[in-house]
Design an enzyme around this catalytic site. Structure first.
Site, PDB file in Angstrom:
ATOM      1  N   SER A   1      -4.102  -4.249  71.616  1.00 35.84           N
ATOM      2  CA  SER A   1      -2.907  -4.562  70.840  1.00 35.84           C
ATOM      3  C   SER A   1      -1.716  -3.753  71.368  1.00 35.84           C
ATOM      4  CB  SER A   1      -3.198  -4.287  69.357  1.00 35.84           C
ATOM      5  OG  SER A   1      -2.238  -4.889  68.546  1.00 35.84           O
TER       6      SER A   1
ATOM      7  N   ASP B   1      -5.377 -14.770  67.369  1.00 34.44           N
ATOM      8  CA  ASP B   1      -6.495 -13.998  66.819  1.00 34.44           C
ATOM      9  C   ASP B   1      -6.169 -13.429  65.440  1.00 34.44           C
ATOM     10  OD1 ASP B   1      -4.724 -11.958  67.290  1.00 34.44           O
ATOM     11  OD2 ASP B   1      -6.017 -10.831  68.656  1.00 34.44           O
TER      12      ASP B   1
ATOM     13  N   HIS C   1      -8.447 -10.313  65.656  1.00 31.89           N
ATOM     14  CA  HIS C   1      -7.780  -9.129  66.206  1.00 31.89           C
ATOM     15  C   HIS C   1      -8.586  -7.840  66.003  1.00 31.89           C
ATOM     16  CE1 HIS C   1      -4.256  -7.550  68.170  1.00 31.89           C
ATOM     17  NE2 HIS C   1      -4.151  -6.581  67.281  1.00 31.89           N
TER      18      HIS C   1
END
Ligand code: CA
Length: 316
Positions: A115, A260, A282
């Site tokens: 991320s 996601d 995620h």
């Protein structure tokens, strides 16, 4: 009714035990013990609101460092401000990379960021390319995150809502910092600005290595001797037992492309795209929460191990 409740409780308990299994199974190695033995240490960098470990026990990359170490890799987890700009987080990461390089004497590291962590590692690669062998991002919004765009557009500058949002995020970051034994400065709005499309356009102009020049293509496989890779998922609701799936299901509604829950498929592309549509959300991508991921998809732990092997085979 009693039986049904008992069955549900037993199922949850069994699932929790199973989810802990990767950590135990990787406590010793019986075969293929140099599968992840890369030349350079692997450095894992967390995302927004992330941490290295809570109370020194609960890991952000759940069960992943031990699995990598078990088959030969040297692995370091890092800790930066939970909420802050990429430049601020990147500088904090760089300081840790310098320490790791000095401690190991290996000269370079393989950086892997999840991320927002994928932007931090790009920053480090640009500022100190001599310390970096490879850059890998896992579900990083290189072209921006639609949710960040929405939040920024709907939180007008200096308003009460903005202050309240910033207060809660800064407080959460500080609490996570205290729990993890770190006290990095928090700046939620700077963090949010770093993840909007306009924020990423500015970042990509200054730090272009590995970023695709087409809308949904791959980026350069190698820039200045540094290899670039990425992977990501497009699953959202992947495990009925994971309480985080519902919130990711809601956030996924803000996206116009498959995603996601927080990062769009094409936005995740950097360098060589290993795959961009694993059935993972995620949090699944870092084996959360507590290893609760889809049983119909490759384990996230396996993906990290396979990537370490890929780096090893590339001489990294
Ligand atoms: Ca999950």
């Amino acid at each position: 009714m009693k039986i049904r409740k008992g069955f549900v409780a037993a199922t949850i308990a069994a699932s929790m035990l199973l989810s802990l299994a990767p950590v135990r199974a990787d406590a010793f190695c019986l075969w293929n013990c140099s599968y992840t033995k890369t030349k350079y240490p692997i450095v894992l960098a967390h995302g927004m609101s992330g941490f290295d470990s809570l109370f020194g026990v609960y890991e952000y990359f759940y069960g992943i460092p031990s699995a990598l170490r078990n088959q030969g890799a040297t692995v370091y987890t890092t800790q930066v401000s939970q909420f802050n700009s990429t430049q601020q987080r990147g500088e904090q990461l760089l300081a840790q990379v310098k320490t790791i390089v000095a401690a190991t004497g290996k000269g370079k590291v393989n950086l892997i960021g999840h991320s927002h962590g994928g932007l931090d590692v790009r920053y480090v690669a640009k500022v100190r390319p001599d310390l970096v062998a490879s850059v890998t991002s896992v579900a990083t919004p290189h072209k921006g995150a639609d949710l960040a765009n929405y939040l920024r557009a709907n939180v007008s500058g200096g308003s009460f809502t903005e202050s309240v949002l910033a207060f809660f995020a800064n407080s959460l970051g500080t609490v996570l910092g205290l729990l993890t034994g770190h006290s990095n400065p928090q700046d939620a709005l700077a963090g949010l600005d770093s993840l909007t499309s306009s924020g990423l356009a500015a970042f990509n102009a200054a730090y272009p290595a590995g970023v695709p020049t087409t809308a949904c293509g791959s980026g350069a496989a190698s820039v200045g001797g540094i290899r670039y890779y990425s992977w990501s998922g497009t699953g959202v609701l992947t495990n009925l037992l994971d309480i985080s799936d519902a919130s990711l299901g809601l956030s996924s509604l803000f996206y116009s492309e498959s995603n996601d829950g927080l990062v769009g498929r094409c936005s995740s592309h950097l360098g060589t795209v290993i795959r961009d549509n694993y059935f993972q959300n995620h949090l699944d991508e870092v084996n959360q929460i507590l290893g609760l991921v889809s049983i119909f998809e490759s384990s996230p732990v396996t993906l990290f191990k396979d990537h370490a092997n890929r780096l090893k085979n590339a001489g990294l």
